[in-house]
Design an enzyme around this catalytic site. Structure first.
Site, mmCIF file in Angstrom:
data_model
loop_
_atom_site.group_PDB
_atom_site.id
_atom_site.type_symbol
_atom_site.label_atom_id
_atom_site.label_comp_id
_atom_site.label_asym_id
_atom_site.label_seq_id
_atom_site.Cartn_x
_atom_site.Cartn_y
_atom_site.Cartn_z
ATOM 1 N N CYS A 58 -4.974 4.815 11.358
ATOM 2 C CA CYS A 58 -4.230 4.633 12.842
ATOM 3 C C CYS A 58 -3.442 5.887 13.335
ATOM 4 O O CYS A 58 -3.267 6.202 14.499
ATOM 5 C CB CYS A 58 -3.380 3.410 12.830
ATOM 6 S SG CYS A 58 -1.889 3.707 12.056
ATOM 7 N N TRP A 98 15.945 16.509 49.844
ATOM 8 C CA TRP A 98 14.609 16.199 49.520
ATOM 9 C C TRP A 98 14.042 17.342 48.389
ATOM 10 O O TRP A 98 13.404 16.899 47.680
ATOM 11 C CB TRP A 98 13.479 16.632 50.902
ATOM 12 C CG TRP A 98 12.178 16.332 50.713
ATOM 13 C CD1 TRP A 98 11.580 15.189 50.808
ATOM 14 C CD2 TRP A 98 11.098 17.209 50.129
ATOM 15 N NE1 TRP A 98 10.174 15.491 50.721
ATOM 16 C CE2 TRP A 98 9.863 16.379 50.003
ATOM 17 C CE3 TRP A 98 11.087 18.676 49.675
ATOM 18 C CZ2 TRP A 98 8.663 16.987 49.596
ATOM 19 C CZ3 TRP A 98 9.918 19.073 49.094
ATOM 20 C CH2 TRP A 98 8.906 18.182 49.059
ATOM 21 N N ARG A 155 -7.080 -3.981 7.928
ATOM 22 C CA ARG A 155 -6.732 -5.509 7.448
ATOM 23 C C ARG A 155 -5.542 -5.890 7.418
ATOM 24 O O ARG A 155 -4.457 -4.998 6.969
ATOM 25 C CB ARG A 155 -7.097 -5.799 5.995
ATOM 26 C CG ARG A 155 -6.957 -7.058 5.562
ATOM 27 C CD ARG A 155 -7.780 -7.306 4.367
ATOM 28 N NE ARG A 155 -7.489 -8.513 3.921
ATOM 29 C CZ ARG A 155 -7.899 -8.915 2.381
ATOM 30 N NH1 ARG A 155 -8.564 -7.903 1.671
ATOM 31 N NH2 ARG A 155 -7.744 -10.281 2.127
ATOM 32 N N TYR A 202 13.053 16.090 44.462
ATOM 33 C CA TYR A 202 11.437 16.282 44.231
ATOM 34 C C TYR A 202 11.458 17.109 42.836
ATOM 35 O O TYR A 202 10.731 16.829 42.015
ATOM 36 C CB TYR A 202 10.767 17.270 45.300
ATOM 37 C CG TYR A 202 9.555 17.265 44.878
ATOM 38 C CD1 TYR A 202 8.527 16.276 45.064
ATOM 39 C CD2 TYR A 202 8.984 18.656 44.515
ATOM 40 C CE1 TYR A 202 7.063 16.545 44.892
ATOM 41 C CE2 TYR A 202 7.656 18.639 44.422
ATOM 42 C CZ TYR A 202 6.731 17.884 44.530
ATOM 43 O OH TYR A 202 5.168 18.030 44.161
ATOM 44 N N CYS A 254 -0.439 6.216 7.820
ATOM 45 C CA CYS A 254 -1.827 5.689 7.579
ATOM 46 C C CYS A 254 -2.891 6.711 8.221
ATOM 47 O O CYS A 254 -2.783 7.246 9.087
ATOM 48 C CB CYS A 254 -2.009 4.521 8.457
ATOM 49 S SG CYS A 254 -3.767 3.674 8.693
ATOM 50 N N CYS A 276 -2.860 -0.686 14.630
ATOM 51 C CA CYS A 276 -3.650 -0.168 13.559
ATOM 52 C C CYS A 276 -4.605 -1.220 13.261
ATOM 53 O O CYS A 276 -4.398 -2.478 13.292
ATOM 54 C CB CYS A 276 -2.781 -0.209 12.357
ATOM 55 S SG CYS A 276 -3.866 0.580 10.897
ATOM 56 N N ASP A 318 10.781 11.708 53.466
ATOM 57 C CA ASP A 318 9.492 12.521 53.328
ATOM 58 C C ASP A 318 8.237 11.867 54.041
ATOM 59 O O ASP A 318 8.063 10.674 54.349
ATOM 60 C CB ASP A 318 9.086 12.205 51.787
ATOM 61 C CG ASP A 318 7.734 12.646 51.425
ATOM 62 O OD1 ASP A 318 7.670 14.063 50.992
ATOM 63 O OD2 ASP A 318 6.833 12.110 51.439
ATOM 64 N N THR A 363 0.879 -1.206 0.054
ATOM 65 C CA THR A 363 0.064 0.232 0.131
ATOM 66 C C THR A 363 0.937 1.409 -0.059
ATOM 67 O O THR A 363 0.335 2.451 -0.352
ATOM 68 C CB THR A 363 -0.938 -0.013 1.317
ATOM 69 O OG1 THR A 363 0.120 -0.009 2.472
ATOM 70 C CG2 THR A 363 -1.967 -1.202 1.182
ATOM 71 N N ARG A 389 4.066 6.736 3.401
ATOM 72 C CA ARG A 389 3.093 7.718 3.803
ATOM 73 C C ARG A 389 2.405 7.020 5.003
ATOM 74 O O ARG A 389 2.211 6.025 5.221
ATOM 75 C CB ARG A 389 2.109 7.928 2.888
ATOM 76 C CG ARG A 389 2.821 8.316 1.646
ATOM 77 C CD ARG A 389 1.414 8.695 0.413
ATOM 78 N NE ARG A 389 0.541 7.650 0.485
ATOM 79 C CZ ARG A 389 0.447 6.349 -0.339
ATOM 80 N NH1 ARG A 389 1.483 6.265 -0.796
ATOM 81 N NH2 ARG A 389 -0.668 5.820 -0.356
#
Length: 486
Positions: free
Chosen positions: A68, A429, A41, A433, A65, A38, A449, A30, A63
């Site tokens: 999808c 700490w 088929r 973080y 699809c 996807c 903590d 294709t 290219r």
């Protein structure tokens, strides 16, 4: 990727979402390429060629699809990159695809030469950085054409193309369609009415309720709102030329599609790639949850349900905003820190017109804090911020005013944390973080903590540190899982 063609084809045939974004499938019969999820088929194995990136598939002449939509695939996970430099470079290219930033500037940001970056990037992804950048722009343009009614010129500029003619030529060359023809194939155009909505994909599952609850608990009045199962916030960004753009974003969840819906005010189109990159960071869309869970499920032997599959690491949208919020939260409650942050925003933030209730300001920039001068404690003390915190915020603003020290995901966490801890008032700490949320560092851990000690009350900080060794390299995710039990 052809060395494992049997296993890749099996994943493609199974439509396994764990592999979404990790490879793409070119179908010779294709001439299109698809995501592994996807639903078209199933092609024969002999007609399939497998590629590490969408850029590699496009360089091979395939290219995207239209079913999808490869532009919705989640980004490359840190677990996929054998070279951390290449992983960080790919994210920077996505983030800066609209800025016009050169490869040399990106390489300097990453601490290497553009020649070295080009060599290792091509070895890892089989396309050059420039080809990867071009595909990022084309796929963003395709997303905009599919989901909005923006004009061709607006799409070209938002996707980072400096020339409409060059955009049309590249689009036609790669997709064998003129841009307007792609739009005619879609359903009725969406009227944007001053806003546009795009989709960003993720690898399921996604514990949306947990990350939304985390952000809601730390939302800053005037800047952030969590409402109706959505997150909204104001945005103030500047482009490469220094122009300021203000607006707002709204993020919702589409679990059936494994995407987040991101609605952006039209005023932010000139900085759209930057906005989308920050949303991806905030909501941890690069995560591969099953890889994280494979390591952390051992936590459930301590307590059933301690680790939840799909838990994300909340990132941040604005590094200075989140860092100041972390400083304000030292040794006080989350609610008290939010109150102080709201006062700071009301006093020194910039007003933003959004038309949305609760979204009124943007967070003060480092320059706005520095403009208050050395007597910062006199200004912030009136807001209830103690002198030590005020001085730390001032020094933090001074460090972040230097563009080389923005503590983004491209930095080395260990080195950046040393820079942070050189600021008086920032200890381990706070540095951990900030690394966790701003730098997307997956292996931060906070044994002292209060929340972690409350979640595992029968262990001392030293014992927690030893226990956490089994959770590497996902200790940031372990931390969030522990917080989520409170």
């Amino acid at each position: 990727m052809q060395e494992n063609i049997k296993g890749l084809y099996a994943a493609f045939k199974a439509k396994d979402a764990r592999f979404d974004g990790r490879f793409f499938v070119g179908i010779s019969s294709t001439g299109i390429y698809c995501r592994p999820v996807c639903k078209a088929r199933q092609p024969k194995a002999e007609n399939c060629t497998f590629f590490r990136t969408a850029a590699a598939a496009e360089q091979a002449g395939y290219r995207p699809c239209l079913l999808c939509r490869p532009e919705l695939a989640p980004g490359t996970s840190v677990t996929d990159a054998t070279a951390d430099l290449v992983y960080r470079a790919a994210r920077m290219l996505e983030r800066n695809c609209g800025s016009g930033q050169s490869l040399r500037e990106i390489a300097e940001r990453l601490g290497c030469t553009d020649r070295h970056l080009r060599r290792v990037f091509t070895a890892e992804y089989h396309v050059s950085p420039v080809q990867y950048l071009q595909t990022c722009r084309l796929l963003l343009a395709k997303n905009l054409f599919t989901d909005t009614d923006l004009s061709v010129l607006e799409v070209a500029m938002a996707a980072g193309f400096g020339s409409l003619r060059r955009f049309n030529d590249l689009f036609k060359k790669h997709y064998q369609l003129v841009p307007t023809a792609l739009r005619k194939r879609q359903a009725e155009a969406k009227s944007h009415n001053g806003e546009i909505t795009l989709a960003l994909g993720y690898r399921p599952p996604y514990a949306w309720d947990k990350i939304l609850k985390f952000l809601a608990g730390r939302a800053i009045t005037g800047i952030e709102v969590v409402n109706n199962d959505e997150y909204l916030r104001t945005v103030k960004l500047q482009n490469a030329e220094g122009q300021q753009f203000c607006g707002w974003v709204r993020v919702g969840h589409r679990p059936a599609e494994n995407t987040l819906s991101v609605t952006v005010s039209e005023s932010l189109l000139p900085v759209l790639p930057e906005v989308l990159a920050r949303i991806k960071n905030l909501f941890d869309l690069y995560c591969e949850p099953k890889a994280v869970y494979e390591t952390l499920q051992v936590m459930n032997t301590l307590q059933p349900g301690l680790c939840v599959l799909g838990t994300r690491l909340p990132g941040c949208f604005n590094v200075f905003e989140m860092s100041v919020r972390a400083v304000l939260g030292q040794q006080i409650t989350v609610k008290a820190a939010s109150t102080l942050a709201a006062r700071l925003v009301a006093a020194y933030g910039t007003q933003v017109q959004t038309g949305i209730e609760g979204l009124t300001h943007s967070f003060p920039a480092p320059a706005a804090i520095l403009a208050l001068g050395e007597n910062i404690s006199g200004h912030l003390g009136k807001l209830g911020i103690i002198s030590a915190r005020a001085n730390t915020i001032y020094q933090l603003a001074r460090v972040l005013a230097d563009e080389k020290n923005d503590f983004g995901f491209w930095g080395n966490p260990e080195e950046e944390m040393q820079k942070l801890q050189a600021i008086r008032g920032i200890g381990s700490w706070t540095a951990q973080y900030i690394a966790m949320r701003a730098m997307s560092w997956p292996d931060a851990f906070l044994p002292t903590d209060a929340g972690i000690k409350k979640a595992l009350p029968d262990h001392t900080p030293k014992e927690l540190q030893v226990l956490s060794e089994a959770w590497r390299p996902w200790r940031s995710y372990a931390t969030v899982n522990l917080w989520n039990t409170l």
